[in-house]
Design a protein around this motif. Structure first.
Motif, short mmCIF file in Angstrom:
data_model
loop_
_atom_site.label_atom_id
_atom_site.label_comp_id
_atom_site.label_asym_id
_atom_site.label_seq_id
_atom_site.Cartn_x
_atom_site.Cartn_y
_atom_site.Cartn_z
N SER A 98 6.60 -1.07 11.05
CA SER A 98 5.26 -0.58 10.75
C SER A 98 4.37 -1.77 10.42
N VAL A 99 3.13 -1.75 10.85
CA VAL A 99 2.14 -2.76 10.47
C VAL A 99 0.89 -2.02 10.00
N GLY A 100 0.24 -2.56 8.95
CA GLY A 100 -0.91 -1.84 8.43
C GLY A 100 -1.85 -2.67 7.59
N TYR A 101 -2.95 -2.05 7.25
CA TYR A 101 -3.98 -2.64 6.38
C TYR A 101 -4.37 -1.59 5.36
N SER A 102 -4.65 -2.02 4.12
CA SER A 102 -5.11 -1.09 3.08
C SER A 102 -6.12 -1.77 2.17
N HIS A 103 -6.94 -0.95 1.53
CA HIS A 103 -7.92 -1.44 0.56
C HIS A 103 -7.70 -0.70 -0.75
N GLY A 104 -7.65 -1.46 -1.84
CA GLY A 104 -7.48 -0.87 -3.15
C GLY A 104 -8.81 -0.75 -3.88
N PHE A 105 -9.20 0.48 -4.18
CA PHE A 105 -10.44 0.75 -4.91
C PHE A 105 -10.13 0.89 -6.40
N ASN A 106 -10.73 0.05 -7.21
CA ASN A 106 -10.52 0.12 -8.65
C ASN A 106 -11.11 1.41 -9.22
N LEU A 107 -10.35 2.11 -10.06
CA LEU A 107 -10.79 3.38 -10.64
C LEU A 107 -11.22 3.25 -12.09
N SER A 108 -11.01 2.09 -12.70
CA SER A 108 -11.36 1.90 -14.12
C SER A 108 -11.66 0.43 -14.39
N GLN A 109 -12.68 0.17 -15.18
CA GLN A 109 -13.01 -1.20 -15.55
C GLN A 109 -11.99 -1.78 -16.52
N SER A 110 -11.36 -0.92 -17.29
CA SER A 110 -10.46 -1.40 -18.34
C SER A 110 -8.98 -1.24 -18.01
N LEU A 111 -8.65 -0.47 -16.97
CA LEU A 111 -7.24 -0.22 -16.64
C LEU A 111 -6.96 -0.59 -15.19
N PRO A 112 -5.76 -1.12 -14.90
CA PRO A 112 -5.41 -1.50 -13.53
C PRO A 112 -4.96 -0.29 -12.70
N MET A 113 -5.86 0.67 -12.54
CA MET A 113 -5.60 1.86 -11.73
C MET A 113 -6.38 1.75 -10.43
N PHE A 114 -5.74 2.11 -9.33
CA PHE A 114 -6.38 1.93 -8.03
C PHE A 114 -6.10 3.13 -7.12
N LEU A 115 -7.05 3.40 -6.25
CA LEU A 115 -6.85 4.32 -5.15
C LEU A 115 -6.72 3.46 -3.90
N GLU A 116 -5.54 3.47 -3.30
CA GLU A 116 -5.27 2.62 -2.14
C GLU A 116 -5.31 3.45 -0.88
N VAL A 117 -6.22 3.10 0.02
CA VAL A 117 -6.41 3.83 1.28
C VAL A 117 -6.24 2.86 2.43
N GLY A 118 -5.55 3.26 3.46
CA GLY A 118 -5.32 2.33 4.56
C GLY A 118 -5.02 3.01 5.88
N GLY A 119 -4.56 2.22 6.81
CA GLY A 119 -4.14 2.72 8.11
C GLY A 119 -2.95 1.91 8.59
N GLU A 120 -2.04 2.54 9.32
CA GLU A 120 -0.85 1.84 9.79
C GLU A 120 -0.36 2.42 11.11
N PHE A 121 0.28 1.55 11.87
CA PHE A 121 0.93 1.96 13.12
C PHE A 121 2.43 1.95 12.89
N ASN A 122 3.11 3.03 13.31
CA ASN A 122 4.55 3.17 13.11
C ASN A 122 5.28 3.38 14.43
N PHE A 123 6.42 2.71 14.56
CA PHE A 123 7.29 2.88 15.71
C PHE A 123 8.70 3.15 15.20
N HIS A 124 9.34 4.21 15.72
CA HIS A 124 10.71 4.55 15.32
C HIS A 124 11.50 4.96 16.56
N SER A 125 12.76 4.55 16.63
CA SER A 125 13.59 4.92 17.77
C SER A 125 15.06 4.94 17.36
N GLY A 126 15.85 5.73 18.07
CA GLY A 126 17.28 5.79 17.80
C GLY A 126 18.01 6.60 18.85
N SER A 127 19.31 6.34 19.01
CA SER A 127 20.14 7.06 19.98
C SER A 127 21.30 7.72 19.27
#
Length: 275
Positions: free
Chosen positions: A66-95
């Protein structure tokens, strides 16, 4: 496996909470609480499993990336809380020889096959086949002559996670997170060994050509869950684990006396760069 994962995440969160308290402050030494960007790559291990009349058999193991990009939006000035939104491409295979598919499954409802089954199992055929329908999936599978099948899946996903960062030291943080995974399936194929071409999980015509109901086709859109933890090193690098099951089945068919569904579950081992 699931119990182990949950216990590990609980242990990580509890130890990180203690470390955050001892550092004395919501704005830890490892970094401020501003927004951030992250690019990441993952190695994935997963499984494609079939559920028949409420019981699951041995799934097909999947490997991928999988490869992807995300951005973390800070939810509080005083606490390290974040809303992380992104996009990713996934490849899976098996026999695997474990894949049954709706074609072989429907074979049990075919009159000619039932007649052959009765001849092979004698007077106990009704009790035997009823037991198989009620959940003895191992025997149910073993009676079928299945060849090896290769499964291939590709999708684009939008993970939306709530993340809290615990600063253990100036150069090391732990960030557990949980959230939702919105998925658009773009490729889903099954190819039996020796076959000249693959069949699509999404093309209804492929199921019709096989003499099956078109409603066996897979869902293009799925909603799932993310549960994971990242270790942040030197403010710039991250390494983590994510468990990603789906709420909505990949395939779901329940009519004409048939109860058949499939699902994909993945484990991500991720490395990222924060900027």
């Amino acid at each position: 496996m699931k119990k182990f994962i949950i216990a590990a995440l609980m242990l990580t969160a509890s130890s990180a909470t203690f470390a955050q308290f001892t550092n004395g402050g919501s704005k830890g030494a490892a970094g401020d609480n501003s927004d951030y960007n992250k690019v990441s790559a993952s190695f994935t291990l997963g499984s494609f499993s079939e559920k028949i009349y409420g019981s699951s058999g041995d799934g097909t193991g999947l490997y991928g990336f999988s490869v992807g990009y995300s951005h973390g939006f800070n939810l509080s000035q005083s606490l390290p809380m974040f809303l992380e939104v992104g996009g990713e491409f996934n490849f899976h295979s098996g026999s695997s020889k474990n894949y049954m598919g709706p074609g072989l499954f429907s074979k049990y409802l075919d009159p000619e096959y039932l007649e052959s089954y009765m001849e092979r199992h004698g007077d106990d055929w009704m009790e035997d086949i009823t037991d198989k329908f009620s959940g003895e999936v191992e025997d149910f599978y073993e009676d079928l002559d299945r060849g090896e099948t290769t499964l291939t899946f590709m999708n684009i996903a939008v993970p939306v996670n709530f993340l809290y960062r615990f600063d253990v030291s100036e150069k090391f943080s732990i960030a557990p997170y949980a959230g939702l995974n919105l998925k658009l399936n773009i490729v889903g194929k099954a190819k039996a060994k020796g076959a000249t071409e693959s069949s699509s999980f999404f093309k209804k015509d492929d199921f019709k050509k096989a003499g099956l109901d078109e409603d066996f086709a897979a869902n293009r859109f799925q909603l799932g869950m993310n549960l994971g933890v990242n270790c942040i090193i030197n403010k710039k690098f991250s390494a983590g684990y994510r468990f990603q099951p789906d709420f909505i089945s990949y395939q779901s068919y329940n009519k004409n006396g048939i109860d058949y569904s499939t699902k994909i579950t993945n484990h991500y081992f991720t490395f990222g760069y924060i900027f």
